[in-house]
Scaffold this motif. Structure first.
Motif, short mmCIF file in Angstrom:
data_model
loop_
_atom_site.label_atom_id
_atom_site.label_comp_id
_atom_site.label_asym_id
_atom_site.label_seq_id
_atom_site.Cartn_x
_atom_site.Cartn_y
_atom_site.Cartn_z
N GLY A 127 14.99 39.93 -37.29
CA GLY A 127 15.09 39.02 -38.42
C GLY A 127 15.08 37.63 -37.83
N ALA A 128 14.33 36.72 -38.43
CA ALA A 128 14.15 35.38 -37.86
C ALA A 128 14.08 34.37 -38.98
N THR A 129 14.10 33.10 -38.60
CA THR A 129 13.88 32.03 -39.56
C THR A 129 13.33 30.82 -38.84
N LEU A 130 12.73 29.92 -39.59
CA LEU A 130 12.28 28.64 -39.05
C LEU A 130 13.28 27.59 -39.53
N LEU A 131 13.76 26.78 -38.59
CA LEU A 131 14.76 25.76 -38.90
C LEU A 131 14.38 24.43 -38.26
N PRO A 132 14.86 23.34 -38.84
CA PRO A 132 14.75 22.07 -38.13
C PRO A 132 15.52 22.17 -36.81
N ARG A 133 15.09 21.39 -35.81
CA ARG A 133 15.68 21.47 -34.48
C ARG A 133 17.20 21.34 -34.50
N SER A 134 17.74 20.41 -35.28
CA SER A 134 19.20 20.21 -35.28
C SER A 134 19.92 21.47 -35.76
N ARG A 135 19.37 22.14 -36.76
CA ARG A 135 19.99 23.39 -37.26
C ARG A 135 19.82 24.52 -36.25
N ALA A 136 18.67 24.57 -35.57
CA ALA A 136 18.44 25.60 -34.56
C ALA A 136 19.39 25.42 -33.37
N GLU A 137 19.63 24.16 -32.99
CA GLU A 137 20.57 23.91 -31.88
C GLU A 137 21.98 24.35 -32.26
N GLU A 138 22.36 24.10 -33.50
CA GLU A 138 23.68 24.54 -33.98
C GLU A 138 23.75 26.07 -34.00
N ALA A 139 22.67 26.71 -34.41
CA ALA A 139 22.62 28.17 -34.43
C ALA A 139 22.71 28.74 -33.02
N ALA A 140 22.09 28.06 -32.06
CA ALA A 140 22.15 28.51 -30.67
C ALA A 140 23.58 28.47 -30.14
N ARG A 141 24.34 27.48 -30.57
CA ARG A 141 25.75 27.42 -30.16
C ARG A 141 26.55 28.59 -30.74
N ARG A 142 26.02 29.19 -31.82
CA ARG A 142 26.70 30.33 -32.45
C ARG A 142 26.16 31.67 -31.95
N GLY A 143 25.24 31.64 -30.98
CA GLY A 143 24.76 32.88 -30.38
C GLY A 143 23.32 33.23 -30.65
N ALA A 144 22.61 32.43 -31.40
CA ALA A 144 21.20 32.71 -31.69
C ALA A 144 20.32 32.25 -30.54
N VAL A 145 19.07 32.63 -30.57
CA VAL A 145 18.08 32.16 -29.63
C VAL A 145 17.15 31.22 -30.40
N ALA A 146 17.08 29.98 -29.95
CA ALA A 146 16.19 29.00 -30.58
C ALA A 146 14.85 29.04 -29.87
N LEU A 147 13.82 29.40 -30.58
CA LEU A 147 12.48 29.49 -30.03
C LEU A 147 11.65 28.32 -30.54
N VAL A 148 10.94 27.66 -29.66
CA VAL A 148 10.05 26.57 -30.04
C VAL A 148 8.73 27.17 -30.48
#
Length: 142
Positions: free
Chosen positions: A75-96
């Motif tokens: 399951g994935a989503t597209l997010l603005p960079r600031s939201r993806a960085e916040e998600a990464a701090r919560r354990g997600a993988v931010a993919l460019v």
């Protein structure tokens, strides 16, 4: 962004064609992020595979982290960079994404004189948003 898994153990680029094949968690039609998602993935000749749709932007990251939309894949989503960085701090993988997705930003104000604070804000916004978009560290790594 995707939940951390064997398939996506760390940050890295992902082609839009690959993102178009993922089961996505998305906001409802009519939001700027959803419009960008539909346009970008539709440009790959596919309709986005929306597995879960929510009207609450704040619910997207928790849904992805909980495995919503994972079905046969991630399951994935597209997010603005600031939201993806916040998600990464919560354990997600931010993919460019490749190519990178850039969303236009507008600033509107009332006609007539502005307060000094409003004028200062507009000047800072013009300075920030007229600079070229800087490459992220992830862009150089891959």
């Amino acid at each position: 962004m995707v939940p951390r898994s064997d398939r996506f153990p760390q940050v890295g680029p992902v082609a839009l064609s690959e993102a178009a094949r993922m089961d996505l968690v998305a906001t409802a039609r009519g939001t700027a992020t959803r419009a960008l998602m539909d346009q970008a993935l539709g440009g790959e000749g596919r309709s986005p595979r929306i597995a879960v749709e929510t009207v609450h932007q704040a619910a997207v990251v928790p849904l992805v982290l909980a495995g919503a939309g994972a079905g046969a894949g991630a399951g994935a989503t597209l997010l603005p960079r600031s939201r993806a960085e916040e998600a990464a701090r919560r354990g997600a993988v931010a993919l460019v994404t490749r190519p990178r997705l850039v969303r236009p930003v507008w600033l509107m104000c009332r006609r007539g004189p502005l307060s000094p604070a409003a004028q200062a804000f507009i000047e800072v916004a013009r300075e920030v948003f007229t600079r070229p978009v800087a490459a992220s560290p992830e862009d150089d790594e891959h």
